[in-house]
Design an enzyme around this catalytic site. Structure first.
Site: not given
Ligand code: TTP
Ligand code: MG
Length: 353
Positions: A14, A109-110
């Site tokens: 992730d 991203d996951e």
């Molecule tokens: P996440 O992997 O949940 O968050 P992140 O990568 O920003 O942070 P981390 O993993 O380090 O906690 O989500 C991935 C992307 O998806 C995030 O950069 C932006 C998008 N996203 C949204 O657009 N709305 C949301 O509510 C969430 C949770 C994520």
């Molecule tokens: Mg992330």
């Protein structure tokens, strides 16, 4: 269901603060500052995400921009560049594909990777982190275990820039203190029930319940949850690469009645999809043309080649159109092109940054 933890090797990966990290990568002036991606207060914006600097102030995803600026007045809010995030996501997919065919993306991203037959999962996980940092300039958090459930919790465990391994024999101890809300599929409704019944907050707390009690309380999800809170998970990593395609289309300002205009309009669409295929180093065998007439009737015509291709000339598109029996007299309101039937050239992994 299952009575031991099995011998699979699963990686969950992730990206850290993904959208925000990409913005910092592309604009060095943002680095070191608290930043968030979203629309402005005037547009009544909501944040997609925030970098870790901004999170120190309590700023997080799905928060309104107005509220975030109250918590952190010097927060820099930047608009998102979604095509860029998609292109990086495709680059990551291609990187993962060089390690295993069994890759399941669950967000841009996951991803889950099943590397059971690919040697050391720990080495692969470390190398992935290293290559993402060196070749892309971003950080990822990685979890390694023998199932999806534990690998995902592990990747979150040391975020950001995390690396955490949970061996099968460590799972009972590890899962005991994991908060229920961090378990896959546990949503607000489940948490509300647990709170109302005063059952506790961790997996260990819920382990006191029998499988019958779990099903009584949580319905059909109860049985799965019974196993999850003990760290058991037999869900497969499901690869969806074969379903992928790259396409673009356009609705025209005025309807099209002749082939010259159609080809003219298809030219930028072709350029876009070829650029996206090149960026992600995707070779393909099939191109499909879609045409929607002004009465909304839609037709598609595909041409498949014997060998994988990386590009195609607009002249060839014209040839496909000429052989497609398109009824121009009906008027065309929309047309598009899609590439499919992919092979990724894993030896030429590259992204122009
Ligand atoms: P996440 O992997 O949940 O968050 P992140 O990568 O920003 O942070 P981390 O993993 O380090 O906690 O989500 C991935 C992307 O998806 C995030 O950069 C932006 C998008 N996203 C949204 O657009 N709305 C949301 O509510 C969430 C949770 C994520
Ligand atoms: Mg992330």
């Amino acid at each position: 269901m299952q009575d031991n933890y099995g011998s699979r090797k699963i990686i969950h990966i992730d990206m850290d603060a993904f959208y925000a990290a990409v913005e910092e990568l592309d604009n060095p002036l943002l680095r070191g500052k608290p930043i968030a991606v979203g629309r402005s207060v005037q547009e009544r914006g909501v944040l997609s995400t925030a970098n870790y600097e901004a999170r120190k102030y309590g700023v997080h995803s799905a928060m309104s921009t107005a509220e975030a600026l109250q918590l952190c007045p010097h927060l820099v809010v930047v608009p998102g560049h979604f095509e860029r995030y998609h292109s990086i996501s495709r680059w990551l997919q291609n990187l993962y594909a060089t390690y295993t065919d069994i890759v399941e993306p669950i967000a841009l991203d996951e991803c889950y990777l099943d590397v059971t037959k690919k040697g050391s999962a720990k080495l692969i996980a470390k190398e992935l982190k290293y290559r993402i940092k060196m070749e892309l300039g971003l950080t990822a958090s990685v979890g390694v275990s023998c199932n999806k459930l534990i690998a995902k919790i592990a990747s979150d465990y040391k975020k950001p820039n995390g690396y955490f391994v949970v061996q099968p024999n460590e799972i009972p101890k590890f899962i005991y203190n994991v908060r229920l809300k961090d378990i896959n599929g546990v949503g607000k409704e489940t948490i509300r029930k647990v709170e109302r019944l005063n059952l506790g907050t961790t997996c260990g707390d819920l382990q006191r319940l029998s499988i019958i009690q779990m099903t009584d309380i949580f319905g059909s999800y109860g049985q799965r949850l019974y196993y999850f809170i003990r760290g058991f998970d037999d869900r497969e990593v499901i690869s969806n690469r074969e379903h992928k395609s790259i396409g673009a289309e356009n609705t025209f300002l005025s309807d099209i009645y002749d082939i010259e205009t159609l080809i003219q309009e298809l030219t930028p669409i072709l350029e876009e999809i070829i650029e996206r295929a090149t960026e992600s180093n995707t070779n393909w065998k099939t191109i499909t043309i879609k045409v929607k007439y002004i009465d909304f009737v839609q037709i598609t015509r595909s041409r498949s080649f014997n060998t994988f291709r990386s590009t195609i000339d607009i002249i060839e598109i014209e040839d496909i159109v000429l052989n497609s029996k398109i009824e121009f007299y009906r008027g065309i309101r929309l047309a598009g092109l899609t590439l499919s039937n992919f092979k990724s050239d894993i030896n030429q992994l590259k992204l122009t940054l």
